[in-house]
Design a protein around this motif. Structure first.
Motif, PDB file in Angstrom:
ATOM      1  N   UNK A  43      15.723  92.089  12.094  1.00  0.00           N
ATOM      2  CA  UNK A  43      14.370  92.571  12.361  1.00  0.00           C
ATOM      3  C   UNK A  43      13.479  92.500  11.134  1.00  0.00           C
ATOM      4  N   UNK A  44      14.063  92.658   9.945  1.00  0.00           N
ATOM      5  CA  UNK A  44      13.252  92.788   8.742  1.00  0.00           C
ATOM      6  C   UNK A  44      13.274  91.573   7.831  1.00  0.00           C
ATOM      7  N   UNK A  45      14.333  90.761   7.897  1.00  0.00           N
ATOM      8  CA  UNK A  45      14.401  89.608   7.029  1.00  0.00           C
ATOM      9  C   UNK A  45      15.331  88.563   7.611  1.00  0.00           C
ATOM     10  N   UNK A  46      15.251  87.376   7.062  1.00  0.00           N
ATOM     11  CA  UNK A  46      16.173  86.310   7.401  1.00  0.00           C
ATOM     12  C   UNK A  46      16.354  85.452   6.150  1.00  0.00           C
ATOM     13  N   UNK A  47      17.515  84.767   6.055  1.00  0.00           N
ATOM     14  CA  UNK A  47      17.715  83.976   4.860  1.00  0.00           C
ATOM     15  C   UNK A  47      19.040  83.258   4.849  1.00  0.00           C
ATOM     16  N   UNK A 105      30.368  93.978   2.035  1.00  0.00           N
ATOM     17  CA  UNK A 105      30.488  93.062   3.170  1.00  0.00           C
ATOM     18  C   UNK A 105      30.605  93.823   4.485  1.00  0.00           C
ATOM     19  N   UNK A 106      31.417  94.876   4.491  1.00  0.00           N
ATOM     20  CA  UNK A 106      31.616  95.627   5.734  1.00  0.00           C
ATOM     21  C   UNK A 106      30.349  96.326   6.202  1.00  0.00           C
ATOM     22  N   UNK A 107      29.422  96.603   5.269  1.00  0.00           N
ATOM     23  CA  UNK A 107      28.152  97.221   5.635  1.00  0.00           C
ATOM     24  C   UNK A 107      27.107  96.188   6.065  1.00  0.00           C
ATOM     25  N   UNK A 108      27.413  94.904   5.929  1.00  0.00           N
ATOM     26  CA  UNK A 108      26.427  93.878   6.259  1.00  0.00           C
ATOM     27  C   UNK A 108      25.161  94.033   5.441  1.00  0.00           C
ATOM     28  N   UNK A 109      25.321  94.366   4.152  1.00  0.00           N
ATOM     29  CA  UNK A 109      24.174  94.698   3.310  1.00  0.00           C
ATOM     30  C   UNK A 109      23.359  93.451   2.971  1.00  0.00           C
ATOM     31  N   UNK A 110      22.042  93.515   3.221  1.00  0.00           N
ATOM     32  CA  UNK A 110      21.112  92.455   2.834  1.00  0.00           C
ATOM     33  C   UNK A 110      20.604  92.651   1.410  1.00  0.00           C
ATOM     34  N   UNK A 145      16.275  98.599  14.407  1.00  0.00           N
ATOM     35  CA  UNK A 145      16.324  97.285  13.773  1.00  0.00           C
ATOM     36  C   UNK A 145      17.734  96.719  13.926  1.00  0.00           C
ATOM     37  N   UNK A 146      17.840  95.407  13.839  1.00  0.00           N
ATOM     38  CA  UNK A 146      19.134  94.758  14.033  1.00  0.00           C
ATOM     39  C   UNK A 146      19.369  93.726  12.935  1.00  0.00           C
ATOM     40  N   UNK A 147      20.621  93.297  12.779  1.00  0.00           N
ATOM     41  CA  UNK A 147      20.970  92.290  11.786  1.00  0.00           C
ATOM     42  C   UNK A 147      22.189  91.504  12.251  1.00  0.00           C
ATOM     43  N   UNK A 148      22.201  90.216  11.916  1.00  0.00           N
ATOM     44  CA  UNK A 148      23.321  89.320  12.199  1.00  0.00           C
ATOM     45  C   UNK A 148      23.549  88.457  10.973  1.00  0.00           C
ATOM     46  N   UNK A 149      24.816  88.087  10.735  1.00  0.00           N
ATOM     47  CA  UNK A 149      25.083  87.221   9.610  1.00  0.00           C
ATOM     48  C   UNK A 149      26.448  86.576   9.702  1.00  0.00           C
ATOM     49  N   UNK A 150      26.630  85.506   8.945  1.00  0.00           N
ATOM     50  CA  UNK A 150      27.912  84.809   8.889  1.00  0.00           C
ATOM     51  C   UNK A 150      28.085  84.235   7.501  1.00  0.00           C
ATOM     52  N   UNK A 193      33.716  84.574   8.280  1.00  0.00           N
ATOM     53  CA  UNK A 193      33.494  85.918   8.822  1.00  0.00           C
ATOM     54  C   UNK A 193      32.082  86.001   9.390  1.00  0.00           C
ATOM     55  N   UNK A 194      31.879  86.958  10.292  1.00  0.00           N
ATOM     56  CA  UNK A 194      30.564  87.202  10.868  1.00  0.00           C
ATOM     57  C   UNK A 194      30.389  88.699  11.053  1.00  0.00           C
ATOM     58  N   UNK A 195      29.142  89.137  11.071  1.00  0.00           N
ATOM     59  CA  UNK A 195      28.880  90.567  11.237  1.00  0.00           C
ATOM     60  C   UNK A 195      27.608  90.763  12.053  1.00  0.00           C
ATOM     61  N   UNK A 196      27.504  91.946  12.655  1.00  0.00           N
ATOM     62  CA  UNK A 196      26.324  92.317  13.434  1.00  0.00           C
ATOM     63  C   UNK A 196      26.148  93.824  13.340  1.00  0.00           C
ATOM     64  N   UNK A 197      24.912  94.264  13.351  1.00  0.00           N
ATOM     65  CA  UNK A 197      24.663  95.693  13.235  1.00  0.00           C
ATOM     66  C   UNK A 197      23.333  96.107  13.818  1.00  0.00           C
ATOM     67  N   UNK A 198      23.236  97.406  14.105  1.00  0.00           N
ATOM     68  CA  UNK A 198      22.000  98.006  14.594  1.00  0.00           C
ATOM     69  C   UNK A 198      21.758  99.278  13.799  1.00  0.00           C
TER      70      UNK A 198
END
Length: 673
Positions: A184-188, A71-76, A664-669, A637-642
Motif C-alpha cells: 500500500x505504501x511502497x514498491x521496489x 525477514x520474518x517481519x517483512x520489514x521494508x 495496509x498490505x505488503x507482499x515480497x519475494x 522465500x516469499x512473504x505477505x502481511x497486513x
C-alpha cells in the motif's frame, strides 16, 4: 493528590508486571535451558560497551534484532524492523516522518548510528531523526542493536535516551540475492552481491530502487505524504593485511525525489546523501584496536508554488541546505587481567551546516536568487574533541561492573564530562539483577544556535531564529531491572527514571502583522532552554514457548513523563503502550513462520493550540497486524502481511501530527544464490 495518583499508577503497573512474572515462573519449573524458544537465546551486543558482550552479561538494557527477525517481519525499512521493540516508539507521524522515542525521551535524544558512524541529517529538536529510519537500505542490514538509557559516556552528545546502531552486512561472506516487494505504501526491488574472500580482497555491492506511493490524508482529503522515488547504493570492501589486521572501505549513496501537496501548495524535494569511510583494524592476544575516518553529507533542495497558479505566481519559496559530518576516531580494548578489560579512545568531529535556512546567522554570508526570489545564506561548523575510558571489571563469578567516563570539548559551549556506571549481578544461573546510573547530554545543534529561517507556509511567513546563548541539554538517569529464564519462559521487569534539564524547544510565538493589502502575517519564534522534564517508567517483557511451534510474547511500558514547570504530561506520548505477539513456526528445513500481533496505546496525549487556546486530547487505540513468511526452497522465500487488519482510521489533530491511515498490505519475494 497528584503525587498520590502518580504513585498509585506506578504501583498498579508494578503489580501487573509482577503478576506476569510470577505466572511465567509458575508455568514451567522443570524444563532445561536448552528448551528456550529462539528469542531467548543469548545474543552478543557490541554497541553497549564497544566490546562484544552477551546480552545477559551487559548491564545496560539492550535488544538485538537479527536478520532472521527482520525477514520474518517483512520489514521494508528500519522503522518496520523496530516497531515491536520494548521501550521504543517508532510511530509514523502523519504525512511527514517518524517518531523515534526511547523511554519517552524526545526524538533528538536517540542517537542513530550506521556501523557506529554518525550520519549527517536534520538537526533541530523537532526534525532530528524524523526521516532517518527510512533513509537506510534495509536490504543491507545484518542486525540492529538497541541500547536503552544514556550512552553519552561512550558516544557523547545526542545519546541521552539511548543508541540505535544499524550494523550492515560484511563483504567477507559470499552471497547474492534479488528481491521484489510491493504494498500500500511502497514498491521496489533490491539486489546484493558479495564476492567472499578472493585472495586478500573481498567486496560487496547492494542496491535498492524504491517508489513511495502517494497517500492522501483521510482527515482533509487534500494533504499528501512526500511521495516519489528513493534510490540506494551501498559499496564495501575488505583487504586482509594478515596477522589479524585489515582495512575496511565503505561508501553509500541515497537519493530522494519527492513531491507533496497541502491545501494550497505543491512542493518538490530533492535530497542526496553520500557516506565514505575507511577503517584500519587489528588485534592480538590482549588488544583489539581500530582507527577510522569517515565523512558524510546530506544535500537538500526544495521549491514550492501554489497548487494552482494563484494570481499568476509561479513560485512562492525555495530552500537549499547542506549538512556535513567529519569524524576521525581511534579505539583500543585491552585485556589487562582476567578481571579487567580496559577500553579507551579519542575522537575528533566536525559538524557543518550550510544553506538558506541559516540565513545570515552563520559565517561567509552570501545571497542567492532563484525563481525571482532572493535569499541570504551562510555556513557554520562546530568542532568537538573527545576522549573516553571504560573498565569491564569481573569482580567475581556473579558480580560484573562497568564504570565509564567521557570528556568532550565543544566549540560552542566548552567542556562536558559524562560519567556512567552499570552492574550485573547473577542471582542464579538463569536470573540476574542489573543497575545503571549515568549522565547524558545533547549539545545545541548548529540550527538551534544560528538559524535564521524565513519560509512561506500557506498565507503566512514563518521565521525561526537560533540562539547562540543556548546551554546543552543534560540528563541524570537511573534504571534497575531483573530478568531471567525458566524452562520455556523468560521475563524482564525494570524501572527507569530520567531527569532532563535545559530542554531546547522553540519558544513563544510572536505574531507580526505587516503592511500591505492583504496584510502579511509573520509567525516568529526563537529556540530557548525553556523547560525541565522528569520521566519515570516501567518496562516489562514476558514470553513463553508452548511447544516447538507456538510462542507468545508481550511487552509493556508505563510512562509518567512530566514538564516540571507545571507538572503537565509531555505531549505526544502514551501513559501505557505495548504489544502482544503470537508466533508460529513449523520448524521444517524450509520453514513457514507467521506472526500475529496487537500494538496498543492507552491515554496517548495530543496537545494542540488554536487561537491561543490549548487543548489536551487523550486517545486509546490498538491495531492488529499479521505477517507470514515462507521459505519454499533453500534459495527462495516469499512473504505477505497486513497492518491494521480492522482498518482503523482517525486523525489526532488538525496539524496531522499523527494519522492512523487504515489497513495496509505488503507482499515480497527474495531469491538467494
Amino acid at each position: 493528590m497528584g503525587s498520590f495518583k502518580k504513585n498509585r499508577e506506578v504501583l498498579l503497573a508494578l503489580c501487573l508486571c509482577s503478576a506476569l512474572v510470577n505466572n511465567v515462573y509458575a508455568a514451567e519449573t522443570s524444563k532445561s535451558q536448552n528448551d528456550l524458544e529462539k528469542y531467548v537465546l543469548d545474543e552478543y551486543v557490541v554497541t553497549a560497551t564497544k566490546t562484544a558482550l552477551s546480552e545477559k552479561k551487559v548491564p545496560m538494557a539492550t535488544e538485538v534484532i537479527t536478520q532472521e527477525k527482520i525477514k520474518n517481519l517483512g520489514a521494508y525499512s528500519v522503522r518496520d524492523a523496530l516497531r515491536m521493540s520494548i521501550g521504543l516508539d517508532v510511530q509514523e507521524t502523519g504525512m511527514t516522518g517518524n517518531v523515534v522515542q526511547i523511554r519517552g525521551m524526545n526524538n533528538s535524544h536517540a542517537l542513530i548510528l550506521i556501523d557506529g558512524r554518525r550520519m549527517a541529517g536534520e538537526n533541530t529538536s523537532v526534525t532530528a531523526n524524523v526521516y532517518e529510519l527510512s533513509r537506510i537500505n534495509i536490504n543491507d542490514v545484518e542486525r540492529i542493536e538497541i541500547v536503552r538509557g544514556p550512552g553519552s559516556a561512550l558516544y557523547g552528545s545526542d545519546a541521552m535516551g539511548g543508541v540505535i546502531n544499524i550494523i550492515t552486512k560484511k563483504a567477507t561472506d559470499p552471497s547474492a540475492s534479488i528481491g521484489v516487494y510491493t504494498g500500500s505504501k511502497e514498491m521496489g526491488t533490491n539486489m546484493t552481491y558479495a564476492s567472499g574472500k578472493q585472495g586478500n580482497l573481498s567486496f560487496k555491492i547492494s542496491g535498492n530502487l524504491e517508489d513511495i506511493r502517494k497517500q492522501v490524508s483521510k482527515s482533509d482529503g487534500v494533504s499528501t505524504n512526500m511521495y516519489g522515488p528513493r534510490r540506494y547504493l551501498n559499496l564495501s570492501a575488505n583487504y586482509d593485511l594478515g596477522k589479524n589486521r585489515g582495512l575496511d572501505f565503505d561508501a553509500s549513496f541515497m537519493k530522494e525525489q519527492f513531491t507533496a501537496f497541502d491545501s494550497s501548495n505543491i512542493e518538490w524535494y530533492n535530497n542526496n546523501r553520500s557516506d565514505y569511510s575507511i577503517n584500519y583494524y587489528g588485534k592480538d592476544d590482549k588488544n583489539n584496536y581500530n582507527i577510522r575516518a569517515y565523512y558524510n553529507t546530506l544535500k537538500k533542495a526544495n521549491q514550492k508554488r501554489p497548487s494552482s497558479n494563484w494570481n499568476g505566481i509561479d513560485w512562492t519559496d525555495w530552500d537549499r541546505s547542506e549538512y556535513n559530518t567529519l569524524v576521525i576516531e581511534g579505539k583500543n580494548s585491552s585485556k589487562l587481567t582476567d578481571q579487567h578489560t580496559l577500553t579507551y579512545g579519542a575522537e575528533y568531529s566536525n559538524l557543518g551546516n550550510k544553506g538558506t535556512r541559516l540565513g545570515a546567522g552563520g559565517d561567509k554570508v552570501y545571497q542567492d536568487t532563484l525563481y525571482g526570489i532572493s535569499k541570504y545564506g551562510s555556513e557554520k561548523n562546530l568542532e568537538t574533541y573527545s576522549a573516553y575510558i571504560q573498565d569491564e571489571w569481573q569482580i567475581n563469578d556473579r558480580f560484573f561492573v562497568v564504570p565509564s567516563i567521557r570528556f568532550d570539548n565543544h566549540s560552542s559551549f566548552g567542556s562536558h564530562v559524562s560519567p556512567k556506571i552499570g552492574s550485573t549481578y547473577n542471582l542464579s544461573d538463569n536470573s540476574r539483577l542489573k543497575i545503571n546510573y549515568g549522565k547524558g547530554y545533547r549539545a545545541p545543534s548548529i540550527a538551534e544556535l544560528y538559524y535564521s529561517m524565513d519560509r512561506t507556509m500557506g498565507s503566512m511567513r514563518v521565521q525561526v531564529l537560533g540562539n547562540p546563548d543556548l546551554e546543552p541539554e543534560e540528563s541524570t538517569s537511573f534504571d534497575i531491572s531483573i530478568e531471567g529464564e525458566k524452562g520455556k519462559a523468560f521475563t524482564k521487569l525494570g524501572y527507569f527514571h530520567n531527569n532532563v534539564k535545559n530542554l531546547i524547544e522553540s519558544g513563544s510565538v510572536q505574531t507580526i502583522i505587516g503592511p500591505g493589502m492583504p496584510p502579511s502575517i509573520i509567525m516568529r519564534t526563537q529556540y530557548e532552554n525553556i523547560s525541565e522534564a522528569e520521566i519515570d517508567g516501567i518496562e516489562g517483557e514476558v514470553g513463553y514457548s508452548f511447544n516447538n511451534n507456538w510462542q507468545v510474547k508481550a511487552t509493556y511500558t508505563y510512562l509518567d513523563a512530566r514538564d516540571k514547570s507545571d507538572n503537565s504530561f509531555l505531549n505526544g506520548r502514551a501513559k501505557h503502550n505495548g504489544t502482544v505477539q503470537l508466533v508460529y513456526s513449523d520448524n521444517k528445513p524450509n520453514p513457514l513462520t507467521a506472526t500475529l500481533w496487537s500494538q496498543w496505546y492507552v491515554d496517548y496525549l495530543s496537545r494542540t493550540t488554536n487561537n491561543s487556546i490549548t487543548y489536551d486530547n487523550e486517545y486509546t487505540y490498538n491495531t492488529l497486524n499479521f505477517i507470514v513468511n515462507k521459505q519454499f526452497t533453500k534459495n527462495f522465500r516469499a512473504y505477505a502481511g497486513v497492518d491494521n487488519i480492522f482498518d482503523k482510521t482517525f486523525n489526532i489533530d488538525d496539524n496531522h501530527a499523527y494519522d492512523i491511515d487504515g489497513r495496509t498490505w505488503r507482499l515480497g519475494a527474495e531469491w538467494t544464490f
